[in-house]
Design an enzyme around this catalytic site. Structure first.
Site, PDB file in Angstrom:
ATOM      1  CG  ASN A  11      -1.759   1.205   1.490  1.00 45.68           C
ATOM      2  OD1 ASN A  11      -1.643   2.087   0.673  1.00 45.68           O
ATOM      3  ND2 ASN A  11      -2.131   1.405   2.697  1.00 45.68           N
ATOM      4  CE  LYS A  13       0.059   3.239   4.722  1.00 45.27           C
ATOM      5  NZ  LYS A  13       0.129   3.119   6.153  1.00 45.27           N
ATOM      6  CG  HIS A  96      -5.355   1.876   5.502  1.00 47.72           C
ATOM      7  ND1 HIS A  96      -5.033   2.772   6.407  1.00 47.72           N
ATOM      8  CD2 HIS A  96      -4.479   0.991   5.473  1.00 47.72           C
ATOM      9  CE1 HIS A  96      -3.633   2.531   6.944  1.00 47.72           C
ATOM     10  NE2 HIS A  96      -3.281   1.363   6.217  1.00 47.72           N
ATOM     11  CD  GLU A  98      -2.617   5.141   6.760  1.00 48.50           C
ATOM     12  OE1 GLU A  98      -2.527   5.464   5.678  1.00 48.50           O
ATOM     13  OE2 GLU A  98      -1.580   4.858   7.630  1.00 48.50           O
ATOM     14  CD  GLU A 166      -3.156  -2.710   7.539  1.00 50.84           C
ATOM     15  OE1 GLU A 166      -1.944  -3.053   7.089  1.00 50.84           O
ATOM     16  OE2 GLU A 166      -3.716  -1.718   7.179  1.00 50.84           O
ATOM     17  N   GLY A 172       3.104   1.856  10.884  1.00 50.77           N
ATOM     18  CA  GLY A 172       4.255   2.947  10.682  1.00 50.77           C
ATOM     19  C   GLY A 172       4.948   3.251  11.839  1.00 50.77           C
ATOM     20  CB  SER A 211       5.728  -2.211  11.981  1.00 53.14           C
ATOM     21  OG  SER A 211       5.380  -0.771  12.215  1.00 53.14           O
TER      22      SER A 211
END
Ligand code: PGA
Length: 249
Positions: A11, A13, A96, A98, A166, A172, A211
């Protein structure tokens, strides 16, 4: 449908411009040295989908990072599932964390997007995961299992659905859950998938994301019910992404 190959998905992003396409080309070359034991997917930003298709070769699939729940209409700036299939995409990530955070996407909205994607013939990669506060409160399992119950459309089958677990706090950050924690959550997700979708649910791929790096991929990918990875940062460079894919040698 029998269990498909594992899936290692990248991904990108909101990263990547034309000069970064060389990484996809390089990845395809690396994969050409020997057939990978998994399916390999890159989801670049919308602006690079068309050009990515030109350089992806035989070994890399190209997908997208989001789609709208409607097929067309007055939704300025949005992209529909039909537009993605038109460009040759086979996969789209929805939900996701985010997007859940930045755009307030709820389980119901996510289900609408996944439904639109599946009706257009795409495989929806549906993300779930608890926040750090939810884990600390001991709520990781109820949070994740209710996301699985509420975000996945009723018509889900192996061919049109992938789930990605996730943990939000692992994205991240360089931090990952223990393999025991990953095993516990993946087993709980599997149980709900079987309860909802029977044998199809038993074979839907459940990815781990957060990660993932070449250094930890082998260990994470060997956990029961982990059928691949969803990778952010380490997917931006062909070498590190290939290092993760090699967990499936
Ligand atoms: P990360 O991101 O690999 O950079 O942690 C994972 C993701 O958000 O899909």
């Amino acid at each position: 449908m029998a269990t498909p190959k594992a899936l290692v998905a990248g991904n990108w992003k909101m990263n990547g411009v034309t000069e970064n396409l060389v990484e996809i080309e390089k990845l395809n070359d690396l994969l050409g040295q020997g057939a990978p034991g998994c399916d390999v997917l890159i989801c670049p930003p919308f602006t690079l989908i068309h050009q990515s298709m030109q350089v992806a070769g035989d070994h890399v699939e190209i997908g997208a990072q989001d789609c709208h729940a409607n097929i067309a209409g007055a939704h300025t700036g949005d992209i529909s599932a039909a537009m993605l299939t038109d460009q040759g995409c086979k996969y789209v990530i929805v939900a996701h964390s985010e997007r859940r955070t930045d755009h307030g996407e709820t389980n119901e909205m996510v289900r609408g997007k996944a439904d639109a994607a599946q009706k257009e013939g795409l495989t929806a990669i549906i993300c779930v995961g608890e926040t750090e506060a939810e884990r600390d409160a001991g709520d990781a399992l109820p949070v994740v299992t209710s996301q699985v119950r509420e975000s996945i459309p009723a018509e889900a089958v192996v061919a049109n659905t992938v789930v990605a677990y996730e943990p939000v706090w692992a994205i991240g950050t360089g931090r990952t859950p223990t393999t025991a924690d990953v095993a516990e959550v993946h087993a709980a997700v599997r149980e709900v998938l079987i309860e909802r979708f029977g044998t199809e649910g038993a074979n839907v791929r459940i990815l781990y994301g957060g990660s993932v790096k070449p250094e930890n991929a082998r260990e994470l990918m060997s956990v029961d019910n982990v059928n691949g990875a969803l990778v952010g940062g380490a997917s931006l460079k062909a070498d590190s992404f290939y290092g993760i894919i090699q967990a499936y040698d």
